[in-house]
Every structure is written in C-alpha cells, then in structure tokens.
Design a protein around this motif. Structure first.
Motif, mmCIF file in Angstrom:
data_model
loop_
_atom_site.group_PDB
_atom_site.id
_atom_site.type_symbol
_atom_site.label_atom_id
_atom_site.label_comp_id
_atom_site.label_asym_id
_atom_site.label_seq_id
_atom_site.Cartn_x
_atom_site.Cartn_y
_atom_site.Cartn_z
ATOM 1 N N UNK A 86 15.828 2.075 1.455
ATOM 2 C CA UNK A 86 17.246 2.775 0.959
ATOM 3 C C UNK A 86 18.147 3.453 2.199
ATOM 4 N N UNK A 87 17.263 4.146 2.989
ATOM 5 C CA UNK A 87 17.954 4.805 3.977
ATOM 6 C C UNK A 87 18.584 3.778 4.822
ATOM 7 N N UNK A 88 17.851 2.978 5.421
ATOM 8 C CA UNK A 88 18.433 1.667 6.105
ATOM 9 C C UNK A 88 19.823 0.989 5.674
ATOM 10 N N UNK A 89 19.713 0.784 4.224
ATOM 11 C CA UNK A 89 20.877 0.284 3.699
ATOM 12 C C UNK A 89 21.790 1.118 3.665
ATOM 13 N N UNK A 90 21.640 2.508 3.457
ATOM 14 C CA UNK A 90 22.688 3.333 3.131
ATOM 15 C C UNK A 90 23.361 3.583 4.712
ATOM 16 N N UNK A 91 22.655 3.779 5.743
ATOM 17 C CA UNK A 91 23.259 3.548 7.247
ATOM 18 C C UNK A 91 23.848 2.418 7.526
ATOM 19 N N UNK A 92 23.392 1.330 7.035
ATOM 20 C CA UNK A 92 24.240 0.086 7.405
ATOM 21 C C UNK A 92 25.447 0.291 6.868
ATOM 22 N N UNK A 93 25.638 0.612 5.562
ATOM 23 C CA UNK A 93 26.782 0.732 4.677
ATOM 24 C C UNK A 93 27.860 1.666 5.427
ATOM 25 N N UNK A 138 0.780 -1.247 0.073
ATOM 26 C CA UNK A 138 -0.166 0.073 -0.032
ATOM 27 C C UNK A 138 0.880 1.226 -0.056
ATOM 28 N N UNK A 139 1.887 1.203 0.823
ATOM 29 C CA UNK A 139 2.910 2.377 0.797
ATOM 30 C C UNK A 139 4.203 2.063 0.396
ATOM 31 N N UNK A 140 4.315 1.667 -1.150
ATOM 32 C CA UNK A 140 5.519 1.091 -1.544
ATOM 33 C C UNK A 140 6.463 2.344 -1.684
ATOM 34 N N UNK A 141 6.299 3.489 -2.088
ATOM 35 C CA UNK A 141 7.117 4.393 -2.168
ATOM 36 C C UNK A 141 7.630 4.662 -0.691
ATOM 37 N N UNK A 142 7.134 4.713 0.228
ATOM 38 C CA UNK A 142 7.710 5.201 1.595
ATOM 39 C C UNK A 142 8.592 3.864 2.027
ATOM 40 N N UNK A 143 8.185 2.673 1.895
ATOM 41 C CA UNK A 143 8.657 1.431 2.215
ATOM 42 C C UNK A 143 10.112 1.226 1.288
ATOM 43 N N UNK A 144 10.188 1.984 -0.012
ATOM 44 C CA UNK A 144 11.428 1.872 -0.585
ATOM 45 C C UNK A 144 12.469 2.806 0.079
ATOM 46 N N UNK A 145 11.910 4.123 0.278
ATOM 47 C CA UNK A 145 12.587 5.132 0.772
ATOM 48 C C UNK A 145 13.495 4.725 2.163
#
Length: 59
Positions: free
Chosen positions: A40-47, A30-37
């Motif tokens: 992405x932020x979680x992935x960048x933070x982990x990296x 239902x909230x695909x854009x928010x989920x993708x954002x």
C-alpha cells in the motif's frame, strides 16, 4: 522423528532447492499484514510521484 511441515526451519539459511521467488512468497504468506502495508505504501508513493510529475509538466 517427523517434522511439522508448517513450521519454519530453524536455520535462517535457505536450502539450495528453494528459489528466491519461493522464499519471497513464503515470507509474504507468513507476514501478510506487513506485506500488505508495504504494498500500500509503495502504491501510494508511486501514485504521488506520477501525480507530482503530471502537475509539474502540465502546460
């Protein structure tokens, strides 16, 4: 009176038959854009954390 299955239920409380995973998947669709954002932020933070640790512990 038939209800439209594509419509979200009017009550916010989940029914007992819906599992947490099923509700999470429904929200991601239902909230695909928010989920993708958020993904992405979680992935960048982990990296960033991993690179920072690698830099700090480099001999």
């Amino acid at each position: 009176m038939a209800t439209d299955p594509t419509q979200a239920p009017s009550s916010a409380a989940p029914t007992p038959k819906d599992s947490y995973v099923k509700l999470a998947m429904r929200n991601m669709v239902r909230k695909s854009r928010q989920s993708l954002v958020h993904f992405g932020l979680t992935s960048l933070g982990l990296i960033a954390v991993l690179l920072g640790l690698a830099f700090l512990t480099h001999h």
